[in-house]
Design an enzyme around this catalytic site. Sequence first.
Site, PDB file in Angstrom:
ATOM      1  N   ASP A   1       0.871  -1.173   0.000  1.00 15.55           N
ATOM      2  CA  ASP A   1       0.000   0.000   0.000  1.00 15.55           C
ATOM      3  C   ASP A   1       0.907   1.222   0.000  1.00 15.55           C
ATOM      4  O   ASP A   1       2.024   1.155  -0.501  1.00 15.55           O
ATOM      5  CB  ASP A   1      -0.952  -0.027   1.200  1.00 15.55           C
TER       6      ASP A   1
ATOM      7  N   HIS B   1       1.361   2.079  -3.333  1.00 16.02           N
ATOM      8  CA  HIS B   1       0.339   2.902  -3.987  1.00 16.02           C
ATOM      9  C   HIS B   1       0.819   4.331  -4.164  1.00 16.02           C
ATOM     10  O   HIS B   1       0.371   5.039  -5.050  1.00 16.02           O
ATOM     11  CB  HIS B   1      -0.960   2.888  -3.172  1.00 16.02           C
TER      12      HIS B   1
END
Length: 473
Positions: free
Chosen positions: A289, A323
Amino acid sequence: MKNAMIKNSIITALILGIFSYGFAQQKVWKSSSEPVKEMELLRKKIIAPKFQKREFLLTSYGAIGDGKTSNTAAFKKAIEDCNKKGGGRVIIPAGTFLTGAIYLKSNVDLHLDDQAKIIFSRDPKEYPIVFTRWEGMECMNYSSLIYAYGEENIAVTGNGIIDGNADNENWWNWNGSKKFGWKEGLPKQTPARDALHAEMKKETDPGKRIFGEGHYLRPNLIQPYNCKNVLISGVQMINSPMWFINPVLCENVIVEKVKIVSHGPNNDGCDPESCKNVLIKDCLFDTGDDCIAIKSGRDEDGRRIARPAENHIIEGCEMKDGHGGVVIGSEIASGARNIYAINCTMDSPQLERVLRLKTSSSRGGIIENIFMKDVKVGTYKDAAITCNMFYENPGKFIPTIRNIWVENLDVARGGEYGIFVNAYESSPVQNLRLVNCDFRGVKVPMKMDFVKGLSLDHVTINGASAVVLEKFK
């Protein structure tokens, strides 16, 4: 006693937030020397905690480093003894030490020797219910794997490994994604997550939002809550159930020389939340993430507590998968200001964004004074610079993004976009300035809707000088 402590903490945070943030003046930097001077003044305020020269060897408290014997009691005894005797270092020697939740007390440095490894139990019963934040919402839930509340002068240091012991069979499958091992008939976090959202929107007492067993909200790896003088240095961390490092409402935080590698669901690397005076330096992030995500609470909880994220330096870090490299949001309802990111490197086809600001009108808040300089990027996937005001469902609290300065950003092989802005017409991104930036291999140079005060000074995209369209001036 616990409820009174929580209530007093909330009231104090609210008062501080109103006075510190409500009267902040909007600034517009005229040159990069201004934020550089601010950053150097801030650096002097961030000081590592010091500890007494006393050592408390974990094995002296009955710990066995065979990777099978539970050492939860030994960790507790060693840390409490160290704290009672005025502080020092709790030494984890060579070996693999299985344990449940660790509570870190004031003046204690939890130090891992070079060949030491802490591996955490997969039994949820080993993690007591504590007051915490989960995705920016306050509640009573499983303790993080290493937790502290209201402590001062605490550290996790050394060159050993901290293994959250999560995988597709344990913790990660609670996410509810088949990618991470969830199957029809297995429990998942979605009902509890929805219930917590509902409790937050009703503004119920956070101390009465009780989750834990039977609710499947995964704990983070390290969460010091309402602490001062926090140091996390040197350690390697792998396989967290959820976020790795999540200081909440803390002041004077240093995260340095840590290596975080894990590609599980929501495996953010370092997420300081509503913190003040933070240094993240010389770290490696290779995550499932966001690498670094600066936060300040979700929706009603963030606005109620009213503590912005402020005064953060990110320096000399390396980002691989993730991300986003440097991210602000999405739980950012109290806003963020004075964030400086310098001398970083990023490179991965699985790194989606370089600088990412993500918020929504369910959040509100002001994101301002963001400075990025001397960042080298090999490749990325989506956008180098993203300002997105539509990250989640809309609400009635229009966010503000202003005073963003990016200088000497060098991209060797770009992704989909160079610059991506999705803002409200009533709240355009203000004073977005790029200086001496070079984007190569970008599919779409710029996709922007509402920007006021865009400035591109010596910026090239795919070898051509970037042109400022009249509607963005």
